[in-house]
Design a protein around this motif. Structure first.
Motif, PDB file in Angstrom:
ATOM      1  N   ARG A 279       0.985  -1.077   0.134  1.00  0.00           N
ATOM      2  CA  ARG A 279      -0.037   0.042   0.062  1.00  0.00           C
ATOM      3  C   ARG A 279       0.875   1.426  -0.007  1.00  0.00           C
ATOM      4  O   ARG A 279       0.598   2.237  -0.865  1.00  0.00           O
ATOM      5  N   ASP A 280       2.125   1.517   0.780  1.00  0.00           N
ATOM      6  CA  ASP A 280       2.392   2.515   0.924  1.00  0.00           C
ATOM      7  C   ASP A 280       3.773   2.771   0.289  1.00  0.00           C
ATOM      8  O   ASP A 280       4.115   4.131  -0.071  1.00  0.00           O
TER       9      ASP A 280
ATOM     10  N   THR B 231       2.378   4.417  -3.373  1.00  0.00           N
ATOM     11  CA  THR B 231       1.246   5.521  -3.194  1.00  0.00           C
ATOM     12  C   THR B 231       1.994   6.557  -2.308  1.00  0.00           C
ATOM     13  O   THR B 231       1.751   7.796  -2.793  1.00  0.00           O
TER      14      THR B 231
ATOM     15  N   TYR C 156       2.259  10.488  -3.915  1.00  0.00           N
ATOM     16  CA  TYR C 156       2.057  11.485  -2.573  1.00  0.00           C
ATOM     17  C   TYR C 156       3.055  12.557  -2.785  1.00  0.00           C
ATOM     18  O   TYR C 156       2.778  13.684  -2.994  1.00  0.00           O
TER      19      TYR C 156
ATOM     20  N   SER D  70      -3.227  10.309  -2.835  1.00  0.00           N
ATOM     21  CA  SER D  70      -2.548   9.170  -2.448  1.00  0.00           C
ATOM     22  C   SER D  70      -3.679   8.095  -1.638  1.00  0.00           C
ATOM     23  O   SER D  70      -3.686   6.899  -1.807  1.00  0.00           O
ATOM     24  N   TRP D  71      -4.261   8.795  -1.068  1.00  0.00           N
ATOM     25  CA  TRP D  71      -5.485   8.020  -0.421  1.00  0.00           C
ATOM     26  C   TRP D  71      -6.430   7.160  -1.222  1.00  0.00           C
ATOM     27  O   TRP D  71      -6.861   5.990  -1.019  1.00  0.00           O
TER      28      TRP D  71
ATOM     29  N   ALA E 242      -4.546   4.423  -2.420  1.00  0.00           N
ATOM     30  CA  ALA E 242      -4.164   3.307  -1.568  1.00  0.00           C
ATOM     31  C   ALA E 242      -5.414   2.666  -0.973  1.00  0.00           C
ATOM     32  O   ALA E 242      -5.186   1.652  -0.308  1.00  0.00           O
TER      33      ALA E 242
ATOM     34  N   ARG F 290     -10.519  12.853   5.519  1.00  0.00           N
ATOM     35  CA  ARG F 290      -9.358  13.308   6.725  1.00  0.00           C
ATOM     36  C   ARG F 290      -8.248  13.683   6.059  1.00  0.00           C
ATOM     37  O   ARG F 290      -7.610  14.546   6.559  1.00  0.00           O
TER      38      ARG F 290
ATOM     39  N   VAL G 283      -5.250  16.530   7.197  1.00  0.00           N
ATOM     40  CA  VAL G 283      -4.051  16.263   7.792  1.00  0.00           C
ATOM     41  C   VAL G 283      -2.677  16.378   7.218  1.00  0.00           C
ATOM     42  O   VAL G 283      -1.931  16.711   7.570  1.00  0.00           O
ATOM     43  N   ASN G 284      -2.821  16.191   5.858  1.00  0.00           N
ATOM     44  CA  ASN G 284      -1.757  16.307   4.868  1.00  0.00           C
ATOM     45  C   ASN G 284      -1.339  17.766   4.732  1.00  0.00           C
ATOM     46  O   ASN G 284      -0.122  18.077   4.419  1.00  0.00           O
TER      47      ASN G 284
ATOM     48  N   ILE H   6       0.608  18.574   7.843  1.00  0.00           N
ATOM     49  CA  ILE H   6       1.801  17.799   7.754  1.00  0.00           C
ATOM     50  C   ILE H   6       2.803  18.234   6.680  1.00  0.00           C
ATOM     51  O   ILE H   6       4.073  18.619   7.053  1.00  0.00           O
TER      52      ILE H   6
HETATM   53  C1  LIG Z   1       0.209   6.716   0.969  1.00  0.00           C
HETATM   54  N1  LIG Z   1      -0.881   6.602   1.923  1.00  0.00           N
HETATM   55  C2  LIG Z   1      -1.972   7.237   1.365  1.00  0.00           C
HETATM   56  C3  LIG Z   1      -1.025   5.326   2.228  1.00  0.00           C
HETATM   57  C4  LIG Z   1      -0.347   7.159   3.281  1.00  0.00           C
HETATM   58  C5  LIG Z   1      -0.310   8.607   3.305  1.00  0.00           C
HETATM   59  C6  LIG Z   1       0.013   9.032   4.669  1.00  0.00           C
HETATM   60  C7  LIG Z   1      -0.077  10.397   4.914  1.00  0.00           C
HETATM   61  C8  LIG Z   1      -0.520  10.837   6.406  1.00  0.00           C
HETATM   62  N2  LIG Z   1       0.423  10.089   7.309  1.00  0.00           N
HETATM   63  C9  LIG Z   1      -1.882  10.493   6.574  1.00  0.00           C
HETATM   64  O1  LIG Z   1      -2.035   9.685   7.668  1.00  0.00           O
HETATM   65  O2  LIG Z   1      -2.832  10.663   5.815  1.00  0.00           O
END
Ligand SMILES: C[N+](C)(C)CCCC[C@H](N)C(=O)O
Length: 307
Positions: free
Chosen positions: A192-193, A196, A200, A234-235, A238, A287, A291-292, A295
């Motif tokens: 998944r990560d 993606t 991202y 990205s979500w 994912a 969400r 959040v992003n 970040i």
């Molecule tokens: C790539 N993927 C979408 C799986 C995770 C992206 C993580 C970004 C951030 N920590 C959050 O929790 O949204």
């Protein structure tokens, strides 16, 4: 009313009152709303929608959780992820920046004049995603297991939940399956990560470059918008593997044990149709924006102060 209860989210009294004969705690007519509750409820609802088939949708899941488990139910499994956010994001962004540094031989400051290629950004993002899985996997497993416990807390006479809290959950998993048990579902998490997170960082870079004159640093507004959309995109990509990852983490408890990622995909599609891959998509995306956005703003500011 406690100052923490900032507002009230109206719900049809019929919804809360119906079938409440054996539940006394919730007040009829409204669910108290606070930002921390909202954040936790989003995470919990997403995991439950993806792994359990008893809910008809987001609203149904929120109402049922509130009715059966009270407000505290929404905070299940949250202490560990909150504690892990700093660690996991430091690994992700640390590995990403250093890989980019190694690939392009330019510092963060020089990168505005000589922007890295998207291939380098993608590769550095994938490397960050791959490395963060090692610290994210145990935290994520514990979160998913605790969020899927639907038993109300401390109700006299009712059977206690399987895990009493994050530490008990970690210890039980280690005792039952050995330390490797803490990495259940880690393969799916890695699948998944890794790609993606490449997507991202590429989305973030592309959107920043579109809204910033050449050679300049992006404004805070650009960073917020680019970060928010990078999170959503990205979500969205994912989510199918997120569903599979959560199911593999629950395997052996509420789910049958799968032979692997492909077996989990095939049996989920056979039983629930292709729509299973989009469970939690709306909530993940909603969400993801705030959040992003935050970040990436923190990342850019920290790099400017210390870079
Ligand atoms: C790539 N993927 C979408 C799986 C995770 C992206 C993580 C970004 C951030 N920590 C959050 O929790 O949204």
């Amino acid at each position: 009313m406690s100052p923490w209860l900032m507002g009230r989210f109206p719900i049809s009294p019929a919804l809360l009152v119906s079938g409440r004969a054996e539940q006394e705690e919730p007040e009829a007519g409204a669910i108290p709303v606070h930002p921390s509750w909202a954040a936790c409820s989003v995470l919990l609802t997403q995991v439950r929608l993806q792994t359990q088939t008893t809910y008809r949708g987001i609203f149904d899941c929120v109402v049922k959780t509130y009715r059966h488990e009270s407000l505290l139910g929404f905070f299940k499994g949250m202490s560990f992820p909150i504690a892990s956010i700093a660690v996991v994001n430091s690994v992700l962004f640390g590995v990403y920046s250093n890989t980019l540094l190694a690939l392009t031989a330019t510092s963060h400051r020089e990168r505005r004049a000589q922007p890295p290629s998207y291939a380098h950004v993608f590769l550095a993002g994938c490397t960050g995603g791959f490395m963060q899985v090692y610290c994210l996997a145990p935290f994520d497993l514990i979160k998913v297991r605790l969020q899927n416990q639907t038993e109300p807390r401390a109700r006299p006479g009712s059977p206690p939940p399987r895990y009493r809290g994050p530490v008990h959950c970690a210890v039980s998993i280690c005792q039952e399956e050995g330390p490797r048990g803490l990495f259940r579902g880690a393969w799916a998490l890695m699948l998944r990560d890794t790609p993606t997170l490449g997507i991202y960082f590429v989305t973030y870079e592309w959107l920043c470059r579109q809204s910033t004159p050449e050679g300049q640093s992006p404004s805070s507004a650009s960073v917020l918008v680019a970060g928010g959309f990078a999170g959503i995109l990205s979500w969205a990509v994912a989510t199918p593997l997120d569903v599979i990852k959560s199911r593999m983490q629950m395997a052996g408890l509420k789910h049958r044990v799968y032979r692997g990622v492909l077996d989990c995909m095939a049996s989920s599609v056979r039983q629930e149709g292709l729509g299973v891959f989009f469970r939690g998509l709306t909530i993940n995306s909603a969400r993801a924006f705030p959040v992003n956005a935050v970040i990436f703003l923190s990342y850019e500011y920290l790099l400017r102060w210390w870079g």
